[in-house]
Design a protein around this motif. Structure first.
Motif, PDB file in Angstrom:
ATOM      1  N   LEU A  38      -3.167 -10.943 -64.777  1.00  0.00           N
ATOM      2  CA  LEU A  38      -2.843  -9.624 -65.696  1.00  0.00           C
ATOM      3  C   LEU A  38      -1.794  -8.691 -64.990  1.00  0.00           C
ATOM      4  O   LEU A  38      -1.895  -7.577 -64.371  1.00  0.00           O
ATOM      5  N   ASN A  39      -0.755  -9.608 -64.688  1.00  0.00           N
ATOM      6  CA  ASN A  39       0.616  -9.069 -64.290  1.00  0.00           C
ATOM      7  C   ASN A  39       0.278  -8.234 -62.900  1.00  0.00           C
ATOM      8  O   ASN A  39       0.732  -7.157 -62.608  1.00  0.00           O
ATOM      9  N   GLY A  40      -0.446  -9.093 -62.113  1.00  0.00           N
ATOM     10  CA  GLY A  40      -0.988  -8.487 -60.625  1.00  0.00           C
ATOM     11  C   GLY A  40      -1.939  -7.565 -60.787  1.00  0.00           C
ATOM     12  O   GLY A  40      -2.391  -7.229 -59.491  1.00  0.00           O
ATOM     13  N   LYS A  41      -2.646  -7.052 -61.667  1.00  0.00           N
ATOM     14  CA  LYS A  41      -3.714  -6.080 -61.457  1.00  0.00           C
ATOM     15  C   LYS A  41      -4.954  -6.840 -61.120  1.00  0.00           C
ATOM     16  O   LYS A  41      -5.645  -6.068 -60.256  1.00  0.00           O
ATOM     17  N   ARG A  42      -5.125  -8.109 -60.952  1.00  0.00           N
ATOM     18  CA  ARG A  42      -6.297  -9.067 -60.524  1.00  0.00           C
ATOM     19  C   ARG A  42      -5.571  -9.707 -59.290  1.00  0.00           C
ATOM     20  O   ARG A  42      -4.839 -10.719 -59.707  1.00  0.00           O
ATOM     21  N   GLU A  93      12.020 -13.565 -68.051  1.00  0.00           N
ATOM     22  CA  GLU A  93      11.170 -14.768 -67.888  1.00  0.00           C
ATOM     23  C   GLU A  93      11.425 -15.523 -69.121  1.00  0.00           C
ATOM     24  O   GLU A  93      11.612 -15.164 -70.290  1.00  0.00           O
ATOM     25  N   VAL A  94      11.819 -17.075 -68.880  1.00  0.00           N
ATOM     26  CA  VAL A  94      12.145 -17.608 -70.172  1.00  0.00           C
ATOM     27  C   VAL A  94      10.958 -19.090 -70.045  1.00  0.00           C
ATOM     28  O   VAL A  94      10.565 -19.614 -69.332  1.00  0.00           O
ATOM     29  N   VAL A  95      10.337 -18.718 -71.403  1.00  0.00           N
ATOM     30  CA  VAL A  95       9.260 -19.396 -71.538  1.00  0.00           C
ATOM     31  C   VAL A  95       9.398 -20.505 -72.529  1.00  0.00           C
ATOM     32  O   VAL A  95       9.888 -20.164 -73.676  1.00  0.00           O
ATOM     33  N   VAL A  96       9.161 -21.728 -72.131  1.00  0.00           N
ATOM     34  CA  VAL A  96       9.495 -22.957 -73.307  1.00  0.00           C
ATOM     35  C   VAL A  96       7.820 -23.384 -73.566  1.00  0.00           C
ATOM     36  O   VAL A  96       7.137 -23.817 -72.751  1.00  0.00           O
ATOM     37  N   ARG A  97       7.824 -23.523 -74.826  1.00  0.00           N
ATOM     38  CA  ARG A  97       6.512 -24.000 -75.400  1.00  0.00           C
ATOM     39  C   ARG A  97       6.424 -24.972 -76.161  1.00  0.00           C
ATOM     40  O   ARG A  97       7.091 -25.258 -77.151  1.00  0.00           O
ATOM     41  N   ASN A  98       5.692 -26.224 -75.681  1.00  0.00           N
ATOM     42  CA  ASN A  98       5.532 -27.571 -76.447  1.00  0.00           C
ATOM     43  C   ASN A  98       4.286 -27.693 -77.077  1.00  0.00           C
ATOM     44  O   ASN A  98       4.303 -28.307 -78.305  1.00  0.00           O
ATOM     45  N   TYR A  99       3.166 -26.727 -76.844  1.00  0.00           N
ATOM     46  CA  TYR A  99       2.003 -26.862 -77.530  1.00  0.00           C
ATOM     47  C   TYR A  99       1.747 -25.290 -77.719  1.00  0.00           C
ATOM     48  O   TYR A  99       1.986 -24.309 -76.782  1.00  0.00           O
ATOM     49  N   ALA A 100       0.925 -25.073 -78.542  1.00  0.00           N
ATOM     50  CA  ALA A 100       0.625 -23.453 -78.883  1.00  0.00           C
ATOM     51  C   ALA A 100      -0.854 -23.303 -77.759  1.00  0.00           C
ATOM     52  O   ALA A 100      -1.740 -23.961 -77.872  1.00  0.00           O
ATOM     53  N   GLU A 122      11.182 -18.493 -75.599  1.00  0.00           N
ATOM     54  CA  GLU A 122      10.791 -17.248 -75.810  1.00  0.00           C
ATOM     55  C   GLU A 122      11.587 -16.703 -74.572  1.00  0.00           C
ATOM     56  O   GLU A 122      11.400 -17.116 -73.362  1.00  0.00           O
ATOM     57  N   PHE A 123      12.069 -15.281 -74.527  1.00  0.00           N
ATOM     58  CA  PHE A 123      12.550 -14.714 -73.517  1.00  0.00           C
ATOM     59  C   PHE A 123      11.521 -13.261 -73.398  1.00  0.00           C
ATOM     60  O   PHE A 123      11.124 -12.666 -74.168  1.00  0.00           O
ATOM     61  N   TYR A 124      11.408 -13.145 -72.004  1.00  0.00           N
ATOM     62  CA  TYR A 124      10.317 -11.838 -71.903  1.00  0.00           C
ATOM     63  C   TYR A 124      11.173 -11.042 -70.652  1.00  0.00           C
ATOM     64  O   TYR A 124      11.642 -11.649 -69.578  1.00  0.00           O
ATOM     65  N   ASP A 125      11.180  -9.650 -70.904  1.00  0.00           N
ATOM     66  CA  ASP A 125      11.583  -8.703 -70.038  1.00  0.00           C
ATOM     67  C   ASP A 125      10.754  -8.819 -68.592  1.00  0.00           C
ATOM     68  O   ASP A 125       9.652  -8.737 -68.753  1.00  0.00           O
ATOM     69  N   LYS A 126      11.173  -9.214 -67.471  1.00  0.00           N
ATOM     70  CA  LYS A 126      10.448  -9.273 -66.223  1.00  0.00           C
ATOM     71  C   LYS A 126      10.072  -8.034 -65.719  1.00  0.00           C
ATOM     72  O   LYS A 126      10.887  -7.449 -64.876  1.00  0.00           O
ATOM     73  N   SER A 127       9.085  -7.419 -66.484  1.00  0.00           N
ATOM     74  CA  SER A 127       8.708  -5.911 -65.977  1.00  0.00           C
ATOM     75  C   SER A 127       6.951  -5.714 -65.858  1.00  0.00           C
ATOM     76  O   SER A 127       6.667  -5.854 -67.043  1.00  0.00           O
ATOM     77  N   ALA A 129       5.461  -3.362 -65.115  1.00  0.00           N
ATOM     78  CA  ALA A 129       5.085  -2.258 -65.515  1.00  0.00           C
ATOM     79  C   ALA A 129       5.055  -2.085 -67.299  1.00  0.00           C
ATOM     80  O   ALA A 129       4.369  -1.151 -67.730  1.00  0.00           O
ATOM     81  N   LEU A 130       5.722  -2.677 -67.716  1.00  0.00           N
ATOM     82  CA  LEU A 130       5.689  -2.897 -69.442  1.00  0.00           C
ATOM     83  C   LEU A 130       5.179  -3.899 -69.961  1.00  0.00           C
ATOM     84  O   LEU A 130       5.198  -4.304 -71.037  1.00  0.00           O
ATOM     85  N   ASP A 131       4.539  -4.805 -69.032  1.00  0.00           N
ATOM     86  CA  ASP A 131       3.598  -5.883 -69.411  1.00  0.00           C
ATOM     87  C   ASP A 131       4.488  -6.932 -70.031  1.00  0.00           C
ATOM     88  O   ASP A 131       4.160  -7.722 -71.038  1.00  0.00           O
ATOM     89  N   ASP A 132       5.656  -7.183 -69.503  1.00  0.00           N
ATOM     90  CA  ASP A 132       6.692  -8.295 -69.920  1.00  0.00           C
ATOM     91  C   ASP A 132       6.777  -8.293 -71.368  1.00  0.00           C
ATOM     92  O   ASP A 132       6.439  -9.427 -71.893  1.00  0.00           O
ATOM     93  N   PRO A 133       7.435  -7.386 -71.922  1.00  0.00           N
ATOM     94  CA  PRO A 133       7.786  -7.429 -73.213  1.00  0.00           C
ATOM     95  C   PRO A 133       8.699  -8.534 -73.841  1.00  0.00           C
ATOM     96  O   PRO A 133       9.557  -8.955 -73.067  1.00  0.00           O
ATOM     97  N   MET A 134       8.451  -9.199 -75.025  1.00  0.00           N
ATOM     98  CA  MET A 134       9.339 -10.047 -75.482  1.00  0.00           C
ATOM     99  C   MET A 134      10.526  -9.564 -75.892  1.00  0.00           C
ATOM    100  O   MET A 134      10.838  -8.392 -76.183  1.00  0.00           O
TER     101      MET A 134
END
Length: 242
Positions: A38-42, A93-100, A122-127, A129-134
């Motif tokens: 959870l983005n460091g919350k746990r 963050e650069v996410v590559v997905r081979n399977y769903a 997919e690209f995500y903003d590494k944040s 605080a913002l929960d890494d928005p796409m």
């Protein structure tokens, strides 16, 4: 190489602590016995986790280097620590997905483990605080994170690395479901792969049992995290011969 000595802390993250060294172009990376969700919350302390993430990660970096893919890895210092090139990390963050799997399933309401053709990036903003928005390419350019040519470089590297790792994991009887990459600039301005390559930042499924061998075990509280990591390391050592 000149004897490298660990100095002050440069960054203390969720899974790693980065230290300055007596060489301005080299950093000392320590892998923690800590798992987060959870983005460091746990956060939970897990014995020997740093051992497994470090041992898997440096072997994968070296495997890629042996196949001509430049990355930040330099040398192993001990069970939990390595030396790497100092990078100025790109805040993506650069996410590559081979399977769903994961958010892709819930967001698009598709069948889990659906094979994605073509492979999705997919690209995500590494944040946290913002929960890494796409983010899309134009947003990245508009915010002056990367230009169009640099985005193309990152995509090409990410697809190439994903392909190499898919092939390696297939030999290990493991499916690489998806993987998160982070890239950074070297002192000379080249963009190369950094961060880590471990079950912390990829989804891995055992082809024989269908069990997760990655951090989803921790996220979903379905078992002992290091059990799966230990399987990954053992099979990796069998394939690579060390």
């Amino acid at each position: 190489m000149t004897s490298i000595e660990k100095e002050m802390i440069l960054a203390d993250g969720k899974a790693k602590t980065i230290y300055q060294t007596n060489d301005p172009e080299i950093v000392w990376v320590h892998s923690k016995d800590q798992a987060t969700a959870l983005n460091g919350k746990r956060k939970v302390q897990i014995t020997n986790k740093g051992h497994y993430t470090n041992q898997i990660s440096w072997r994968l970096f070296k495997y890629l280097q042996d196949r001509g893919i430049i990355n930040h890895f330099i040398a192993v210092k001990n069970d939990t620590d390595i030396l790497t090139k100092k990078l100025t990390m790109i805040p993506l963050e650069v996410v590559v997905r081979n399977y769903a799997s994961g958010h892709f399933v819930t967001k698009y309401h598709v069948t889990p483990m659906l094979k994605l053709e073509p492979t999705v990036l997919e690209f995500y903003d590494k944040s946290d605080a913002l929960d890494d928005p796409m983010m899309n390419d134009l947003q990245i350019q508009a915010l002056h994170i990367l230009d169009a040519e640099q985005i193309a470089q990152v995509k090409a590297q990410a697809f190439q690395i994903n392909q190499q790792l898919q092939q390696l994991f297939a030999q290990m009887k493991i499916d690489l479901i998806d993987i998160k990459f982070e890239f950074g600039w070297t002192a000379s301005g080249a963009i190369i792969l950094g961060d880590e390559l471990s079950p912390d930042n990829m989804r891995l499924v055992d082809q024989q049992t269908g069990h997760s061998l990655d951090k989803d075990v921790f996220r979903q509280e379905t078992g002992n995290l290091v059990d799966g990591y230990a399987i990954v390391l053992e099979r990796l050592q069998q394939i690579l011969g060390d």
